[in-house]
Motif scaffolding. Structure first.
Motif, mmCIF file in Angstrom:
data_model
loop_
_atom_site.group_PDB
_atom_site.id
_atom_site.type_symbol
_atom_site.label_atom_id
_atom_site.label_comp_id
_atom_site.label_asym_id
_atom_site.label_seq_id
_atom_site.Cartn_x
_atom_site.Cartn_y
_atom_site.Cartn_z
ATOM 1 N N MET A 1 -7.982 7.005 -3.892
ATOM 2 C CA MET A 1 -7.677 6.450 -2.572
ATOM 3 C C MET A 1 -7.437 4.944 -2.706
ATOM 4 O O MET A 1 -8.315 4.206 -3.150
ATOM 5 C CB MET A 1 -8.835 6.701 -1.605
ATOM 6 C CG MET A 1 -8.570 6.229 -0.183
ATOM 7 S SD MET A 1 -9.962 6.562 0.926
ATOM 8 C CE MET A 1 -11.146 5.361 0.350
ATOM 9 N N LYS A 2 -6.241 4.517 -2.366
ATOM 10 C CA LYS A 2 -5.918 3.094 -2.449
ATOM 11 C C LYS A 2 -6.360 2.391 -1.171
ATOM 12 O O LYS A 2 -6.031 2.825 -0.066
ATOM 13 C CB LYS A 2 -4.420 2.899 -2.661
ATOM 14 C CG LYS A 2 -4.021 1.439 -2.845
ATOM 15 C CD LYS A 2 -2.534 1.286 -3.121
ATOM 16 C CE LYS A 2 -2.170 -0.181 -3.286
ATOM 17 N NZ LYS A 2 -0.722 -0.370 -3.552
ATOM 18 N N VAL A 3 -7.095 1.297 -1.332
ATOM 19 C CA VAL A 3 -7.655 0.563 -0.191
ATOM 20 C C VAL A 3 -6.921 -0.765 -0.018
ATOM 21 O O VAL A 3 -6.845 -1.578 -0.946
ATOM 22 C CB VAL A 3 -9.156 0.291 -0.383
ATOM 23 C CG1 VAL A 3 -9.706 -0.506 0.796
ATOM 24 C CG2 VAL A 3 -9.922 1.600 -0.542
ATOM 25 N N SER A 4 -6.368 -0.975 1.159
ATOM 26 C CA SER A 4 -5.807 -2.273 1.534
ATOM 27 C C SER A 4 -6.784 -2.971 2.465
ATOM 28 O O SER A 4 -7.506 -2.331 3.226
ATOM 29 C CB SER A 4 -4.451 -2.105 2.234
ATOM 30 O OG SER A 4 -3.474 -1.599 1.346
ATOM 31 N N VAL A 5 -6.792 -4.283 2.405
ATOM 32 C CA VAL A 5 -7.690 -5.084 3.251
ATOM 33 C C VAL A 5 -6.867 -6.127 3.992
ATOM 34 O O VAL A 5 -6.015 -6.797 3.399
ATOM 35 C CB VAL A 5 -8.777 -5.791 2.410
ATOM 36 C CG1 VAL A 5 -9.677 -6.633 3.316
ATOM 37 C CG2 VAL A 5 -9.595 -4.784 1.616
ATOM 38 N N ILE A 6 -7.132 -6.239 5.285
ATOM 39 C CA ILE A 6 -6.536 -7.312 6.091
ATOM 40 C C ILE A 6 -7.665 -8.211 6.578
ATOM 41 O O ILE A 6 -8.605 -7.743 7.224
ATOM 42 C CB ILE A 6 -5.755 -6.761 7.302
ATOM 43 C CG1 ILE A 6 -4.526 -5.977 6.834
ATOM 44 C CG2 ILE A 6 -5.332 -7.899 8.232
ATOM 45 C CD1 ILE A 6 -3.768 -5.305 7.970
ATOM 46 N N VAL A 89 -22.522 -3.011 3.411
ATOM 47 C CA VAL A 89 -21.799 -2.617 4.626
ATOM 48 C C VAL A 89 -20.387 -2.163 4.272
ATOM 49 O O VAL A 89 -19.905 -1.135 4.772
ATOM 50 C CB VAL A 89 -21.761 -3.771 5.650
ATOM 51 C CG1 VAL A 89 -20.873 -3.415 6.836
ATOM 52 C CG2 VAL A 89 -23.168 -4.097 6.143
ATOM 53 N N ILE A 90 -19.719 -2.919 3.415
ATOM 54 C CA ILE A 90 -18.363 -2.539 2.988
ATOM 55 C C ILE A 90 -18.383 -1.158 2.344
ATOM 56 O O ILE A 90 -17.541 -0.300 2.644
ATOM 57 C CB ILE A 90 -17.794 -3.583 2.008
ATOM 58 C CG1 ILE A 90 -17.637 -4.942 2.698
ATOM 59 C CG2 ILE A 90 -16.446 -3.121 1.449
ATOM 60 C CD1 ILE A 90 -17.292 -6.070 1.761
ATOM 61 N N ASN A 91 -19.346 -0.938 1.468
ATOM 62 C CA ASN A 91 -19.431 0.354 0.780
ATOM 63 C C ASN A 91 -19.668 1.507 1.744
ATOM 64 O O ASN A 91 -19.113 2.600 1.562
ATOM 65 C CB ASN A 91 -20.530 0.319 -0.273
ATOM 66 C CG ASN A 91 -20.158 -0.524 -1.474
ATOM 67 O OD1 ASN A 91 -18.987 -0.801 -1.699
ATOM 68 N ND2 ASN A 91 -21.151 -0.926 -2.252
ATOM 69 N N ARG A 92 -20.485 1.274 2.773
ATOM 70 C CA ARG A 92 -20.746 2.352 3.742
ATOM 71 C C ARG A 92 -19.469 2.737 4.490
ATOM 72 O O ARG A 92 -19.222 3.918 4.755
ATOM 73 C CB ARG A 92 -21.847 1.921 4.717
ATOM 74 C CG ARG A 92 -23.247 1.978 4.128
ATOM 75 C CD ARG A 92 -24.317 1.884 5.182
ATOM 76 N NE ARG A 92 -24.499 0.549 5.693
ATOM 77 C CZ ARG A 92 -25.357 -0.346 5.187
ATOM 78 N NH1 ARG A 92 -26.076 -0.028 4.113
ATOM 79 N NH2 ARG A 92 -25.496 -1.540 5.726
ATOM 80 N N VAL A 93 -18.651 1.744 4.832
ATOM 81 C CA VAL A 93 -17.386 2.026 5.521
ATOM 82 C C VAL A 93 -16.440 2.788 4.601
ATOM 83 O O VAL A 93 -15.847 3.804 4.991
ATOM 84 C CB VAL A 93 -16.734 0.708 6.004
ATOM 85 C CG1 VAL A 93 -15.339 0.976 6.580
ATOM 86 C CG2 VAL A 93 -17.607 0.031 7.059
ATOM 87 N N VAL A 94 -16.299 2.299 3.360
ATOM 88 C CA VAL A 94 -15.378 2.938 2.414
ATOM 89 C C VAL A 94 -15.819 4.363 2.082
ATOM 90 O O VAL A 94 -14.991 5.288 2.019
ATOM 91 C CB VAL A 94 -15.260 2.088 1.133
ATOM 92 C CG1 VAL A 94 -14.459 2.829 0.065
ATOM 93 C CG2 VAL A 94 -14.607 0.741 1.442
ATOM 94 N N GLN A 95 -17.102 4.550 1.863
ATOM 95 C CA GLN A 95 -17.610 5.889 1.534
ATOM 96 C C GLN A 95 -17.335 6.887 2.656
ATOM 97 O O GLN A 95 -16.992 8.048 2.399
ATOM 98 C CB GLN A 95 -19.102 5.817 1.230
ATOM 99 C CG GLN A 95 -19.408 5.171 -0.116
ATOM 100 C CD GLN A 95 -20.881 4.832 -0.289
ATOM 101 O OE1 GLN A 95 -21.720 5.168 0.548
ATOM 102 N NE2 GLN A 95 -21.189 4.145 -1.385
ATOM 103 N N LYS A 96 -17.460 6.429 3.885
ATOM 104 C CA LYS A 96 -17.190 7.321 5.023
ATOM 105 C C LYS A 96 -15.714 7.697 5.051
ATOM 106 O O LYS A 96 -15.344 8.842 5.356
ATOM 107 C CB LYS A 96 -17.592 6.628 6.329
ATOM 108 C CG LYS A 96 -17.807 7.580 7.491
ATOM 109 C CD LYS A 96 -19.066 8.409 7.296
ATOM 110 C CE LYS A 96 -19.354 9.257 8.516
ATOM 111 N NZ LYS A 96 -20.535 10.142 8.317
ATOM 112 N N LEU A 97 -14.846 6.756 4.728
ATOM 113 C CA LEU A 97 -13.416 7.060 4.658
ATOM 114 C C LEU A 97 -13.123 8.041 3.519
ATOM 115 O O LEU A 97 -12.302 8.951 3.662
ATOM 116 C CB LEU A 97 -12.613 5.777 4.454
ATOM 117 C CG LEU A 97 -12.561 4.799 5.637
ATOM 118 C CD1 LEU A 97 -11.978 3.466 5.202
ATOM 119 C CD2 LEU A 97 -11.763 5.377 6.802
ATOM 120 N N GLU A 98 -13.794 7.855 2.400
ATOM 121 C CA GLU A 98 -13.612 8.767 1.275
ATOM 122 C C GLU A 98 -14.048 10.188 1.608
ATOM 123 O O GLU A 98 -13.530 11.158 1.058
ATOM 124 C CB GLU A 98 -14.398 8.255 0.063
ATOM 125 C CG GLU A 98 -13.805 7.002 -0.569
ATOM 126 C CD GLU A 98 -14.671 6.441 -1.678
ATOM 127 O OE1 GLU A 98 -14.126 5.726 -2.540
ATOM 128 O OE2 GLU A 98 -15.892 6.722 -1.683
#
Length: 355
Positions: A1-6, A89-98
């Motif tokens: 999963m490729k993650v972009s950040v704004i 916090v960042i990891n919790r958001v990304v993990q939920k998306l994964e």
């Protein structure tokens, strides 16, 4: 999963009330924006909205321009004004998306009771929303397109997605997933939100006592047969205090700012210590610091200064525009062991700034 950040960094910070946008203010020598950016350096694509892309009239317009450059499968949107974002916090958001979530927001429970004008709300049902907010990239792009078509502006990215899905007839109840945020992940909105640092400074000055000069000390005329010799009024205590303030704020020294020779020296000839102090206090405040206290000690054999201490404290407080309780003035001798204290006056000063 490729993650972009704004990183949303196009704001001018009207509520912050400074000439420099809050994202460019410094914390421990690093800008707020740089601190926020550093937390996302591991991701595939990082776009600083408002810098890498044109800023818009509102945050949503700025993010919309950045979305056009997004190439990731999912996108995280983070406020540049949240420099204390944690990796957890960042990891919790990304993990939920994964795990398949299409929209994820970090939240914390409000600590205070919240109410409308007519009723108290149930705090157990309320959340304070933070960033980064994570989305399926196509979902967010479609939502922003829909919002633009309908001239809808949300309070955050999740509200834009909710509006779009509502318009499409989709259920909103399970659309947004919530993960645990962090109370330290504050958004810097006003100057009071900036972390405070304490800085200390010290100063020293000495002048010779001579005849036919008025003795000025601590912004006060002291009746005496001699006065201090100098290009200005030679107020040795005010000069030491000015140097302490300048040093604490890393602004140089009075010799550079109020020269006694060369260019600019004409303007400082005879300058009162009170004017020097008031000018320095303004410079210190313009750099973002608050004067907490200042303490000065005069070293001289004569005259006796005890009867004048309170007047000096009041004069210094007025010049610095602070309370007299924030000013300390003391006097001592060197028991006739020093030519300085016999033939002149010296002063040392220390100060504390908060900013």
């Amino acid at each position: 999963m490729k993650v972009s950040v704004i990183i949303a960094a196009g704001g001018v910070g009207k509520r912050f009330g400074a000439s420099t946008p809050k994202q460019y203010m410094k914390i421990d020598g690093v800008t707020v924006l740089e601190k926020a950016l550093s937390a996302f350096s591991r991701f595939d694509q990082v776009i600083v909205a408002g810098v890498d892309t044109p800023p818009g009239p509102q945050r949503q317009d700025t993010v919309a321009a950045a979305l056009e450059k997004v190439t990731g499968d999912v996108v995280l949107i983070h406020d540049a004004a949240r420099p204390f974002i944690s990796e957890d916090v960042i990891n919790r958001v990304v993990q939920k998306l994964e795990q398949g979530s299409r929209a994820v927001i970090p939240c914390v429970r409000p600590k205070n009771t919240i109410r409308t004008a007519s009723e108290t709300l149930n705090r157990d049902e309320l959340y304070e929303v933070q960033t980064p907010q994570g989305f399926d990239a196509q979902l967010l792009k479609d939502a922003y397109k829909k919002a633009a078509e309908e001239n809808f502006y949300g309070t955050d990215d999740a509200s834009v997605v909710e509006h779009s899905c509502h318009c499409e007839g989709e259920a909103r109840s399970n659309l947004i997933d919530i993960v645990e945020g962090d109370y330290a992940n504050i958004k810097i909105t006003t100057k009071d939100d900036m972390p405070k640092s304490v800085r200390f400074g010290n100063g020293y000055d000495v002048h010779r006592l001579v005849e036919n000069r008025k003795l000025m000390l601590g912004c006060t005329h002291i009746p005496y047969e001699k006065g201090l010799l100098g290009h200005s009024d030679a107020d040795v205590l005010s000069h030491a205090m000015a140097d302490a303030l300048l040093g604490a704020a890393s602004l140089g020294d009075i010799g550079r700012i109020f020269p006694d020779s060369g260019p600019g020296s004409e303007a400082t000839e005879g300058m009162a210590g009170s004017e020097i102090l008031s000018t320095v206090a303004k410079m210190v405040r313009e750099k973002g610091y608050e004067i907490m206290m200042i303490d000065g000690t005069v070293i001289a054999e004569k005259p006796k200064l005890m009867p004048h201490i309170e007047t000096m404290r009041a004069g210094i407080a007025k010049a610095l525009d602070i309370n007299i309780d924030q000013v300390s003035v003391k006097a001592t001798t060197e028991e006739n062991m020093s030519d300085v204290s016999r033939n002149g006056m010296a002063a040392i000063a220390t100060c504390t700034l908060k900013g």
